[in-house]
Write an enzyme that holds these catalytic residues in place. Structure first.
Site, PDB file in Angstrom:
ATOM      1  N   PHE A  21       0.780  -1.314   0.027  1.00  0.00           N
ATOM      2  CA  PHE A  21      -0.044   0.027  -0.185  1.00  0.00           C
ATOM      3  C   PHE A  21       0.929   1.152   0.040  1.00  0.00           C
ATOM      4  CE2 PHE A  21      -3.231  -3.122   1.929  1.00  0.00           C
ATOM      5  CZ  PHE A  21      -4.394  -2.509   1.067  1.00  0.00           C
ATOM      6  N   GLY A  22       1.830   1.194   0.898  1.00  0.00           N
ATOM      7  CA  GLY A  22       2.667   2.344   0.978  1.00  0.00           C
ATOM      8  C   GLY A  22       3.405   2.529  -0.190  1.00  0.00           C
ATOM      9  N   GLU A 178     -11.872 -12.943  10.626  1.00  0.00           N
ATOM     10  CA  GLU A 178     -12.395 -13.277   9.291  1.00  0.00           C
ATOM     11  C   GLU A 178     -11.979 -14.763   8.906  1.00  0.00           C
ATOM     12  OE1 GLU A 178     -12.027  -8.618   8.229  1.00  0.00           O
ATOM     13  OE2 GLU A 178     -10.597  -9.834   7.432  1.00  0.00           O
ATOM     14  N   GLN A 327      -4.864   2.379   5.675  1.00  0.00           N
ATOM     15  CA  GLN A 327      -5.173   3.751   5.494  1.00  0.00           C
ATOM     16  C   GLN A 327      -3.756   4.451   5.880  1.00  0.00           C
ATOM     17  OE1 GLN A 327      -6.801   6.164   4.442  1.00  0.00           O
ATOM     18  NE2 GLN A 327      -7.909   4.550   2.916  1.00  0.00           N
TER      19      GLN A 327
HETATM   20  C1  LIG Z   1      -4.155 -11.041   6.528  1.00  0.00           C
HETATM   21  C2  LIG Z   1      -4.019  -9.556   6.730  1.00  0.00           C
HETATM   22  C3  LIG Z   1      -5.252  -8.806   6.550  1.00  0.00           C
HETATM   23  C4  LIG Z   1      -5.451  -7.520   6.858  1.00  0.00           C
HETATM   24  N1  LIG Z   1      -6.466  -6.823   6.850  1.00  0.00           N
HETATM   25  C5  LIG Z   1      -6.516  -5.442   6.835  1.00  0.00           C
HETATM   26  C6  LIG Z   1      -7.722  -4.541   6.652  1.00  0.00           C
HETATM   27  O1  LIG Z   1      -8.891  -5.248   6.709  1.00  0.00           O
HETATM   28  N2  LIG Z   1      -7.601  -3.265   7.068  1.00  0.00           N
HETATM   29  C7  LIG Z   1      -6.501  -2.579   6.890  1.00  0.00           C
HETATM   30  O2  LIG Z   1      -6.463  -1.190   6.841  1.00  0.00           O
HETATM   31  N3  LIG Z   1      -5.332  -3.324   7.124  1.00  0.00           N
HETATM   32  C8  LIG Z   1      -5.218  -4.748   7.147  1.00  0.00           C
HETATM   33  N4  LIG Z   1      -4.024  -5.308   6.991  1.00  0.00           N
HETATM   34  C9  LIG Z   1      -2.834  -4.670   7.242  1.00  0.00           C
HETATM   35  C10 LIG Z   1      -2.616  -3.839   6.164  1.00  0.00           C
HETATM   36  O3  LIG Z   1      -2.354  -4.791   5.106  1.00  0.00           O
HETATM   37  C11 LIG Z   1      -1.016  -3.515   6.356  1.00  0.00           C
HETATM   38  O4  LIG Z   1      -0.999  -2.173   7.205  1.00  0.00           O
HETATM   39  C12 LIG Z   1      -0.523  -2.717   4.961  1.00  0.00           C
HETATM   40  O5  LIG Z   1      -0.289  -3.789   3.829  1.00  0.00           O
HETATM   41  C13 LIG Z   1       0.932  -2.005   5.399  1.00  0.00           C
HETATM   42  O6  LIG Z   1       1.215  -1.416   4.124  1.00  0.00           O
HETATM   43  P1  LIG Z   1       2.894  -1.546   3.570  1.00  0.00           P
HETATM   44  O7  LIG Z   1       3.031  -0.732   2.303  1.00  0.00           O
HETATM   45  O8  LIG Z   1       3.484  -0.764   5.010  1.00  0.00           O
HETATM   46  O9  LIG Z   1       3.436  -2.923   3.791  1.00  0.00           O
HETATM   47  P2  LIG Z   1       2.753  -4.035   2.768  1.00  0.00           P
HETATM   48  O10 LIG Z   1       1.412  -3.628   2.006  1.00  0.00           O
HETATM   49  O11 LIG Z   1       2.774  -5.306   3.516  1.00  0.00           O
HETATM   50  O12 LIG Z   1       3.971  -4.207   1.578  1.00  0.00           O
HETATM   51  C14 LIG Z   1       5.190  -4.530   1.904  1.00  0.00           C
HETATM   52  C15 LIG Z   1       5.975  -5.094   0.547  1.00  0.00           C
HETATM   53  O13 LIG Z   1       7.432  -4.977   1.002  1.00  0.00           O
HETATM   54  C16 LIG Z   1       7.694  -6.109   0.174  1.00  0.00           C
HETATM   55  N5  LIG Z   1       9.001  -6.571   0.967  1.00  0.00           N
HETATM   56  C17 LIG Z   1       9.263  -7.161   2.045  1.00  0.00           C
HETATM   57  N6  LIG Z   1      10.339  -7.274   2.478  1.00  0.00           N
HETATM   58  C18 LIG Z   1      11.108  -7.007   1.525  1.00  0.00           C
HETATM   59  C19 LIG Z   1      12.431  -7.092   1.197  1.00  0.00           C
HETATM   60  N7  LIG Z   1      13.539  -7.297   2.143  1.00  0.00           N
HETATM   61  N8  LIG Z   1      12.962  -6.526  -0.056  1.00  0.00           N
HETATM   62  C20 LIG Z   1      12.138  -6.337  -0.898  1.00  0.00           C
HETATM   63  N9  LIG Z   1      10.709  -6.405  -0.834  1.00  0.00           N
HETATM   64  C21 LIG Z   1      10.421  -6.746   0.435  1.00  0.00           C
HETATM   65  C22 LIG Z   1       6.466  -7.147   0.359  1.00  0.00           C
HETATM   66  O14 LIG Z   1       6.932  -8.268  -0.851  1.00  0.00           O
HETATM   67  C23 LIG Z   1       5.385  -6.409   0.278  1.00  0.00           C
HETATM   68  O15 LIG Z   1       5.061  -6.005  -1.366  1.00  0.00           O
HETATM   69  C24 LIG Z   1      -4.106  -6.715   6.826  1.00  0.00           C
HETATM   70  C25 LIG Z   1      -2.782  -7.393   6.858  1.00  0.00           C
HETATM   71  C26 LIG Z   1      -2.614  -8.657   6.775  1.00  0.00           C
HETATM   72  C27 LIG Z   1      -1.542  -9.478   6.675  1.00  0.00           C
END
Ligand SMILES: Cc1cc2nc3c(=O)[nH]c(=O)nc-3n(C[C@H](O)[C@H](O)[C@H](O)COP(=O)(O)OP(=O)(O)OC[C@H]3O[C@@H](n4cnc5c(N)ncnc54)[C@H](O)[C@@H]3O)c2cc1C
Length: 431
Positions: A21-22, A178, A327
């Site tokens: 997401f980020g 869920e 979010q």
């Molecule tokens: C099962 C589940 C259900 C969820 N349900 C909800 C919900 O209903 N509502 C809600 O708001 N939030 C929910 N969340 C939380 C939400 O998904 C996270 O808060 C959100 O994805 C965070 O975004 P992010 O960009 O920080 O990380 P992420 O979306 O997790 O993305 C991280 C990315 O980094 C990559 N990555 C990681 N390590 C490395 C590395 N060493 N080298 C290269 N790439 C790497 C991964 O492949 C991934 O693509 C849920 C999470 C899970 C696991």
């Protein structure tokens, strides 16, 4: 730099590690910006939507409904490039990062690496439980459970059969709720028809959580509604109880009880990832990178962190950091993109303020809870419909939305789905 015409600027090399997401929102907010040459690095070649992976895990949606390839996502923008690779080390002084397949240099580096399952050092649980963090976990869960149901149909040992069919879900947050709700619904509408020979085995679905309530981060109305709904659906809820150990055959609980089962689904904790080269002083609780109000990692130059991996403590409502939610990651990404533009324009940066748009959890068919701003609470069909709508429009591409809507409509009308496949490239035996 403020007065240099945009066309004469040498674009800054911006590396974003992580395309969740980020990371994706940050890259897309800076698309076609002449000030930045962006490389998005991810260990997978696709973006995926974590809130729906439990539906892939339970054979309710296909993997492709919630995933989208990065190269297709970015191909229209000539300042965004994708690099498949896993970050292993950062050299902050040299402004370089080391991937498992090469080295890249940066002017600005953004960590958007999310979080991974945290097993709190319990090695058996790490080894034998089914995690629920990414698409691989979801497919592993689907394959493993279906394979065990098939084994249950051929074993004549009744105790073994019950173990193969009993499921323990650890963690009463949204994912745990869920998954157990979905499994309870499937038990009634699908498994009873697919496996008529398995009726009356005494197998149960347990949901175990260490705190006083399910959905600890939601309102007490949502907690109560969820407890009652799951209870009615036949899920055996154990609160004030933690999973202590798992042998692969038996779950041990903190209250001394044991549950004979082969299936432990772990949704009970997450942690960010610490990378080599980053000083230990940069990390806060849960291995999250301590960031200032502008998402800059405290103690490092030109390094930023957003989403689950970032820990900001400046907002009075969130003294221990923002919740690890989609979010938060999206709003931080949007503001950081705006601030990168402000850096180019020589303008003052804007501090991050999280705007809570509400929280939801789905429990089952026509059942969900939603807490919206100003203490507005919904349950039942309205909350369920709201949940479906919000998740559908949040999918990354219109093709994913159409495919998901189609699959949901089929499932709603038939009270069933037909995606229960065991697909295990390279595996032939039960692991
Ligand atoms: C099962 C589940 C259900 C969820 N349900 C909800 C919900 O209903 N509502 C809600 O708001 N939030 C929910 N969340 C939380 C939400 O998904 C996270 O808060 C959100 O994805 C965070 O975004 P992010 O960009 O920080 O990380 P992420 O979306 O997790 O993305 C991280 C990315 O980094 C990559 N990555 C990681 N390590 C490395 C590395 N060493 N080298 C290269 N790439 C790497 C991964 O492949 C991934 O693509 C849920 C999470 C899970 C696991």
């Amino acid at each position: 730099m403020a007065n240099v015409p945009v066309q004469q600027m040498i674009p800054k090399k911006l590396i974003i590690v992580g395309g969740g997401f980020g990371g994706v929102n940050l890259a897309l907010q800076l698309k076609n910006d002449p000030g930045y040459q962006i490389t998005l690095v991810d260990k997978n070649n696709y973006n995926f939507f974590p809130p729906l992976i439990y539906q892939v895990a339970t054979g309710f949606l296909e993997n492709s409904n919630i995933s989208y390839p990065f190269r297709k996502l970015f191909r229209k923008y000539n300042n965004i490039h994708f690099r498949l690779g896993e970050l292993v080390r950062v050299n902050p002084d040299a402004h370089t990062i080391e991937l498992n397949n090469g080295t890249l240099s940066y002017d600005y580096l953004v960590f958007a690496t999310g979080a991974i399952s945290n097993f709190f050092g319990m090695e058996n649980i790490r080894k034998y439980a089914i995690a629920m963090k990414n698409v691989n976990d979801a497919l592993e869960m689907r394959n493993t459970l279906l394979q065990r149901f098939e084994l249950a149909t051929i074993t004549s040992d009744l105790q073994e059969r019950k173990k193969l069919l009993t499921i323990v879900v650890a963690g009463g947050g949204p994912t745990g709720v869920e998954v157990s709700g979905m499994l309870a619904d499937l038990r009634v509408h699908s498994f009873s028809k697919d496996y008529p020979e398995l009726k009356g085995t005494g197998a149960e679905i347990y949901l175990v959580d260490g705190s006083d309530h399910l959905l600890a981060a939601m309102s007490s109305a949502s907690q109560k509604d969820t407890f009652e709904a799951l209870n009615k659906m036949g899920v055996r809820i154990k609160l004030h109880t933690r999973v202590k150990d798992f042998t692969g055959d038996r779950v041990e609980l903190s209250n001394g009880e044991t549950i004979e089962t082969k299936n432990l689904i772990w949704t009970a904790g997450v942690s960010a990832i610490a990378f080599e080269g980053i000083p230990a002083s940069c990390y806060g609780s849960g291995k999250r990178l301590l960031a200032d109000p502008y998402n800059k990692v405290i103690g490092l130059s030109d390094v930023y962190a957003i989403g689950d991996t970032s820990l900001q403590k400046h907002q009075a409502d969130y003294p221990e950091g923002h919740p690890q939610l989609a979010q938060v990651a999206i709003q931080q990404a949007r503001l950081l993109a705006a601030n990168f533009k402000r850096i180019q324009a020589g303008k003052a940066l804007i501090p991050f303020v999280y705007k809570d748009k509400g929280t939801m959890a789905i429990i089952g068919r026509n059942k969900a809870v939603a807490d919206l701003p100003h203490h507005v609470h919904f349950k039942g069909f309205i909350a369920w419909f709201l949940w479906l709508f919000v998740h559908l429009v949040s999918l990354i591409d219109y093709r994913n939305r159409i495919k998901t809507l189609y699959n949901w409509m089929v499932a709603y009308l038939n009270k069933d789905q037909s995606l229960r496949f065991i697909v295990r490239p390279g595996h032939v035996q039960e692991k």
